[in-house]
Design a protein around this motif. Sequence first.
Motif, PDB file in Angstrom:
ATOM      1  N   ASN A 254     -92.632  20.459 -55.398  1.00 20.31           N
ATOM      2  CA  ASN A 254     -91.854  19.940 -56.553  1.00 20.31           C
ATOM      3  C   ASN A 254     -92.482  19.759 -57.647  1.00 20.31           C
ATOM      4  O   ASN A 254     -92.021  19.836 -58.751  1.00 20.31           O
ATOM      5  CB  ASN A 254     -91.086  18.827 -56.067  1.00 20.31           C
ATOM      6  CG  ASN A 254     -90.031  19.138 -55.031  1.00 20.31           C
ATOM      7  OD1 ASN A 254     -89.306  20.338 -55.106  1.00 20.31           O
ATOM      8  ND2 ASN A 254     -89.672  18.312 -54.122  1.00 20.31           N
ATOM      9  N   THR A 255     -93.870  19.238 -57.841  1.00 21.09           N
ATOM     10  CA  THR A 255     -94.465  18.632 -58.804  1.00 21.09           C
ATOM     11  C   THR A 255     -95.379  19.754 -59.465  1.00 21.09           C
ATOM     12  O   THR A 255     -95.681  19.609 -60.677  1.00 21.09           O
ATOM     13  CB  THR A 255     -95.314  17.747 -58.284  1.00 21.09           C
ATOM     14  OG1 THR A 255     -96.066  17.787 -57.194  1.00 21.09           O
ATOM     15  CG2 THR A 255     -94.542  16.259 -57.925  1.00 21.09           C
ATOM     16  N   LYS A 256     -95.847  20.721 -58.591  1.00 24.96           N
ATOM     17  CA  LYS A 256     -96.914  21.877 -58.987  1.00 24.96           C
ATOM     18  C   LYS A 256     -96.267  23.118 -59.207  1.00 24.96           C
ATOM     19  O   LYS A 256     -96.953  24.027 -59.893  1.00 24.96           O
ATOM     20  CB  LYS A 256     -98.188  21.629 -58.227  1.00 24.96           C
ATOM     21  CG  LYS A 256     -98.714  20.105 -58.418  1.00 24.96           C
ATOM     22  CD  LYS A 256    -100.047  20.365 -57.871  1.00 24.96           C
ATOM     23  CE  LYS A 256    -100.985  19.079 -57.943  1.00 24.96           C
ATOM     24  NZ  LYS A 256    -102.260  19.191 -57.426  1.00 24.96           N
ATOM     25  N   LEU A 260     -88.442  22.939 -64.981  1.00 24.85           N
ATOM     26  CA  LEU A 260     -87.066  22.753 -65.179  1.00 24.85           C
ATOM     27  C   LEU A 260     -86.248  24.077 -65.219  1.00 24.85           C
ATOM     28  O   LEU A 260     -85.099  24.040 -65.027  1.00 24.85           O
ATOM     29  CB  LEU A 260     -86.906  22.197 -66.657  1.00 24.85           C
ATOM     30  CG  LEU A 260     -87.252  20.746 -66.847  1.00 24.85           C
ATOM     31  CD1 LEU A 260     -87.149  20.383 -68.377  1.00 24.85           C
ATOM     32  CD2 LEU A 260     -86.149  19.726 -66.142  1.00 24.85           C
ATOM     33  N   ASN A 261     -86.942  25.156 -65.430  1.00 21.48           N
ATOM     34  CA  ASN A 261     -86.338  26.637 -65.738  1.00 21.48           C
ATOM     35  C   ASN A 261     -86.318  27.178 -64.390  1.00 21.48           C
ATOM     36  O   ASN A 261     -85.466  28.119 -64.020  1.00 21.48           O
ATOM     37  CB  ASN A 261     -87.299  27.552 -66.488  1.00 21.48           C
ATOM     38  CG  ASN A 261     -87.435  27.045 -68.033  1.00 21.48           C
ATOM     39  OD1 ASN A 261     -86.083  26.688 -68.365  1.00 21.48           O
ATOM     40  ND2 ASN A 261     -88.489  27.230 -68.560  1.00 21.48           N
ATOM     41  N   PRO A 263     -85.653  25.237 -60.769  1.00 22.86           N
ATOM     42  CA  PRO A 263     -85.865  24.359 -59.972  1.00 22.86           C
ATOM     43  C   PRO A 263     -85.820  24.399 -58.579  1.00 22.86           C
ATOM     44  O   PRO A 263     -85.824  23.281 -57.687  1.00 22.86           O
ATOM     45  CB  PRO A 263     -84.456  23.682 -60.245  1.00 22.86           C
ATOM     46  CG  PRO A 263     -83.597  24.866 -60.784  1.00 22.86           C
ATOM     47  CD  PRO A 263     -84.478  25.705 -61.375  1.00 22.86           C
ATOM     48  N   ARG A 264     -85.759  25.796 -58.082  1.00 20.40           N
ATOM     49  CA  ARG A 264     -85.747  25.964 -56.608  1.00 20.40           C
ATOM     50  C   ARG A 264     -86.858  26.853 -56.172  1.00 20.40           C
ATOM     51  O   ARG A 264     -87.185  27.796 -57.207  1.00 20.40           O
ATOM     52  CB  ARG A 264     -84.552  26.633 -55.964  1.00 20.40           C
ATOM     53  CG  ARG A 264     -83.277  25.607 -56.392  1.00 20.40           C
ATOM     54  CD  ARG A 264     -82.051  26.055 -55.472  1.00 20.40           C
ATOM     55  NE  ARG A 264     -81.799  27.591 -55.824  1.00 20.40           N
ATOM     56  CZ  ARG A 264     -81.196  28.721 -54.958  1.00 20.40           C
ATOM     57  NH1 ARG A 264     -80.915  28.061 -53.793  1.00 20.40           N
ATOM     58  NH2 ARG A 264     -81.291  29.605 -55.255  1.00 20.40           N
ATOM     59  N   LEU A 265     -87.737  26.909 -55.217  1.00 22.93           N
ATOM     60  CA  LEU A 265     -88.530  28.076 -54.828  1.00 22.93           C
ATOM     61  C   LEU A 265     -87.716  29.202 -54.897  1.00 22.93           C
ATOM     62  O   LEU A 265     -88.328  30.416 -54.942  1.00 22.93           O
ATOM     63  CB  LEU A 265     -89.051  27.580 -53.516  1.00 22.93           C
ATOM     64  CG  LEU A 265     -90.103  28.614 -52.978  1.00 22.93           C
ATOM     65  CD1 LEU A 265     -91.445  28.350 -53.894  1.00 22.93           C
ATOM     66  CD2 LEU A 265     -90.633  28.339 -51.606  1.00 22.93           C
ATOM     67  N   ALA A 266     -86.425  29.370 -54.258  1.00 29.73           N
ATOM     68  CA  ALA A 266     -85.672  30.525 -54.249  1.00 29.73           C
ATOM     69  C   ALA A 266     -85.640  31.253 -55.670  1.00 29.73           C
ATOM     70  O   ALA A 266     -85.302  32.575 -55.407  1.00 29.73           O
ATOM     71  CB  ALA A 266     -84.273  30.121 -53.583  1.00 29.73           C
ATOM     72  N   ASP A 267     -85.656  30.537 -56.700  1.00 25.97           N
ATOM     73  CA  ASP A 267     -85.626  30.992 -57.970  1.00 25.97           C
ATOM     74  C   ASP A 267     -86.998  31.351 -58.546  1.00 25.97           C
ATOM     75  O   ASP A 267     -86.797  32.087 -59.497  1.00 25.97           O
ATOM     76  CB  ASP A 267     -84.871  29.992 -58.917  1.00 25.97           C
ATOM     77  CG  ASP A 267     -83.652  29.349 -58.555  1.00 25.97           C
ATOM     78  OD1 ASP A 267     -82.763  30.195 -57.881  1.00 25.97           O
ATOM     79  OD2 ASP A 267     -83.472  28.340 -58.821  1.00 25.97           O
ATOM     80  N   VAL A 268     -87.819  31.354 -57.792  1.00 28.73           N
ATOM     81  CA  VAL A 268     -89.063  31.935 -58.481  1.00 28.73           C
ATOM     82  C   VAL A 268     -89.474  33.181 -58.007  1.00 28.73           C
ATOM     83  O   VAL A 268     -89.045  33.720 -56.955  1.00 28.73           O
ATOM     84  CB  VAL A 268     -90.549  30.969 -57.864  1.00 28.73           C
ATOM     85  CG1 VAL A 268     -91.452  31.522 -58.140  1.00 28.73           C
ATOM     86  CG2 VAL A 268     -90.337  29.483 -58.221  1.00 28.73           C
ATOM     87  N   ALA A 269     -89.810  34.047 -58.990  1.00 29.03           N
ATOM     88  CA  ALA A 269     -90.045  35.711 -58.315  1.00 29.03           C
ATOM     89  C   ALA A 269     -90.768  35.729 -57.518  1.00 29.03           C
ATOM     90  O   ALA A 269     -91.881  35.231 -57.266  1.00 29.03           O
ATOM     91  CB  ALA A 269     -90.237  36.353 -59.618  1.00 29.03           C
ATOM     92  N   PRO A 270     -90.617  36.885 -56.577  1.00 30.58           N
ATOM     93  CA  PRO A 270     -91.485  37.005 -55.484  1.00 30.58           C
ATOM     94  C   PRO A 270     -93.049  37.239 -55.745  1.00 30.58           C
ATOM     95  O   PRO A 270     -93.955  36.472 -55.081  1.00 30.58           O
ATOM     96  CB  PRO A 270     -90.813  38.201 -54.974  1.00 30.58           C
ATOM     97  CG  PRO A 270     -89.459  38.295 -55.035  1.00 30.58           C
ATOM     98  CD  PRO A 270     -89.430  37.679 -56.525  1.00 30.58           C
ATOM     99  N   GLU A 271     -93.315  37.682 -56.775  1.00 27.70           N
ATOM    100  CA  GLU A 271     -94.742  38.042 -57.156  1.00 27.70           C
ATOM    101  C   GLU A 271     -95.257  36.575 -57.714  1.00 27.70           C
ATOM    102  O   GLU A 271     -96.577  36.614 -57.776  1.00 27.70           O
ATOM    103  CB  GLU A 271     -94.762  39.302 -58.393  1.00 27.70           C
ATOM    104  CG  GLU A 271     -94.032  38.595 -59.719  1.00 27.70           C
ATOM    105  CD  GLU A 271     -92.865  39.205 -59.760  1.00 27.70           C
ATOM    106  OE1 GLU A 271     -92.251  39.031 -60.701  1.00 27.70           O
ATOM    107  OE2 GLU A 271     -92.131  39.301 -58.560  1.00 27.70           O
TER     108      GLU A 271
END
Length: 1013
Positions: A254-256, A260-261, A263-271
């Motif tokens: 959550n912190t590292k 804001l853009n 907010p979820r790990l699921a939103d982070v691109a796979p790469e």
Amino acid sequence: MTQLDERLNERKHQGIEKRIQEALESAEKIIKENGNPPLPPKSADANIDSTVELLLLKQHALVDIYKKGVAEVKPYLNKKKELLAQYITHFEQRIIEKQEETKSFSENVSAEKKALWRDVPYCYWPNLQEVDWDQYDFSQEFLPEYIFFYQLKNNKDQTIVPLVIPFMRNNSTLIIDSNVSKFISWGTISPLVTDMLILRLCTMLPYSSQFCLLDPSGLGEAFPYQSSLPATRDLTLGTSRVLEDIVTDIVRINTKVLNLNTPRLADVAPEMRSGEKFEFIVAANFPEGYDRRSIELLAKIANSGGNAGKYVILVYNPNAEFPSGVSLELFKKLQNGLGDRGLFTSQYLTTSVYKQREDLKGTINKVLENIKTRKPKATSLSFEHLFDTDNTDAWWAGDSSREISASIGGAGANKDGLKIWFGESQDGRSSSHGIVGAQTGMGKTSLYQVLIVNLACKYSPEELQFYLVDGKFGVGFECFSQLPHAKIVSLHTSPELARSVLEELVDEMERRNQLFKSKKVENLFQYRQLQESNTRQKLPRLMLIVDEFQILFEDDQDMRGSVLLKKLAEQGRSVGIHMLLGSQRIENNIPQNEDAITANMQMHIAMSMKAENVKASQKFGPEGKKMISACTLSGQVVINDQGGSDGANVAGRVALLDKTAREEMVNDLQDKWRTSPVEKPLLGQIVLDGIEQPSLLDNTQLKTLFNLYSIRPDAKQWREFAELPVYSGGLGESQWLSVEKPVALWLGKENNIHGQAHIVLKRDDCQHMLLVGENRAARLGMLAFSLLQLMIMHSHEQYQMLVIDSSIKDSPDDSAIKNVIDRMSGDKKVYTDDSAQYIDHLKGVASDMEDRKSMSNESLQQQPNIYIVINDAQRLREIAAPDHNQGNDNVAYSLVNNILKNGARLGIHLIMSFDDMYAVSKVMSRKEIEREFKHKIALQMDQRSSFDLLGDKNASKLQEKGNAPVYAIYRHLAKDVLFKPYCIASNREDDEVNSVSATIDQIVEMTSKWDHS
């Protein structure tokens, strides 16, 4: 509609009535827009008519549900399968039996439903046991935003109805409450549903998932396949401790990782996720065997862990009791995975469940084995995210006076969040040096290359220069041989050569310290502040990168590598010298001064390593070790710029810089430097190759000579060049006296950075050269290129040559020396391979020598140097000493002996080449060898020969590590110089032959410009 309304009322407690209602409204809309479908005529059997009407509407509802569900999961099309047909098979049959016209409508609906599932990925299929998993490549991942459960109804009309439940979409906590029927026990349905759920998650996220499988009451019995899963938590520390670690991970992510853009790990691109995995915490037989602390931690994870990719699945046992003070009410987002208790009503289902459980074992084994043996699909972050590769005008805007920094990839949601920096930050923190640990194939070379290119784009060669050293077998830096920032590029580096790079940097450090002292400043930043307006005196930061740095300590009996490393580690930063040392493990294994060295290495970089190396590491704390252990793919990395302290770890993925893009950028950087108005240094790049023989054209001293002088140097300029320090491209000869007519001849490359093995022949006693060894290519190379260099040292009227070539005709490269002679300028040169003529030529030289004896010093100074070169002298029987000259007179021997004793001080130098010391001993004694030849070159030979020539066995150990590269020793007075000689290839078709020809052409061209300027 009455029956359907009743069913909706029954399902209200599950919260899906809204979904069904929306589907029915959609179905009514379809009917209204397309006209009412043909219905069977009214009959006395009102119940059947009503059922038909219900079935038609129900089919429309199911179609709409599946359309929405498939759109949600974004199916990427793979296989054809007619799965949805099974859901309406019974309905079709009833309609067909009732009326013919209804059959047409039913077939259309069936075809539409079949099309919906035609290309849906396997991981979404209702029955995972029907999939041919050997044909599935597991190359894609599908986030389980919704989980597909399949509720079963079994009454008079058996139906299989799909149910889609939000999971990641709203961070749900799934609860499998399987006490759904008096006919089905909790222990019957629960294992099947749990195993199917875990299996489905594995197929959706085969390489991005991790499982924490809790079963405190059964001691792991609920998950017999646990050891085969791609990744699982180690539960040996106990349930509460493991859950505490997961809570710590949530805080870190959550912190590292998130922002804001995203907010979820699921939103982070796979790469960008790097080593971060989605974790599914499955609590079997819950709450049996769980203490209060464990349940509270589970609830904390369930309620707050979704954004960080941590999801809880409770396999609920309604027959078990909670510890005092806790209950299911602690879990705020419960979503029942099985739903309506009324769906399970018959013994038929019980039989089906038992059969499915048995069949599922084989499917689980097959899926997990395929995941284990396949490679995950490579995901990459483009280098363009780190730097604007197209706008070359914006390059080199960086100022290195305080620090250098560059991104090498993405961390979490930040596509340039992986930073490596050296110097002193604005807040006063220091980063002097760094270490990199990564096992083979995990991306260490790519990390270096991305870092170097990014830094080279950000800082000009005036601001930053690299010293790049590959280990023995490394060629990862070969691509930077033309990079303008690369001052030194060393490939296949030998231990001695690697230590010489350290020595060079220590010398530079001491030079800078003296400079700073004279300017009364303490460090590079202060000096650069003084020199801000004078770019000519700008000092760049220097960065040493050594891959497989253990080579620094090999064959190092006096521990010179450790001593040099300690000096650089302790004092390098203040003068702007930084080191990045790489190895297959993060531990240094430095044989001496390790604490003093590592204390100054704040930048710790770790990629995938062997588990035992991670566990034993002292360079990272517990948090860092966990993060390193999660690095399983190439390019995943953990960076810590505070000496490995927990709390400063950043995990991410190194960007991809492919070969084509890298080559284009190096070319662009080279062009930018070439057109830059900045005054270029005389001494350019130095490229060293530990396994290749050197080229005369790569000789940095030769390059400096031609860069300094556009016309042939006069005596004063020759002296200036000779006295120029070796590190500046000069000869480093302090005793260069013009009156002695000195001549430098380069023989090869010393086993260090700047040293070029050369001899200086001058008019003094014993100034002759003896070359001995069986390696004919090396002897020919040194002889041929020495002759070629006479055009550099002399104008054509300043020298004469007599070349006696007794090599065997038609032997490999037998014409090498003649080819050089033919291209040389001047007419006072004699080449002979006729044994009947060479004695007459020697007599002519002896006559000249007698004339010179009677000349005044002034007249003698005007006489040209005479060089007598005898190749393969062992084949000239006439020059043998009287004891060995059977049946021949001693004329040739006497001539050679006279020249040896009296010629050198008169400007007549003898250069002799023999294949072994036995042949030499036939011409002269050991004492004569020692007395008459001040310049002796030895190639590999046996110990006795080495003692006869050099007085020790050093020449017998030259090739003890193999035949390549070829080494030689130059013995001058009491000093030995180890070097790699210039060679001529033994194969006429080899490319090296062409390079020799090109060398001749280029030397002829350069000297011709001198003489015609």
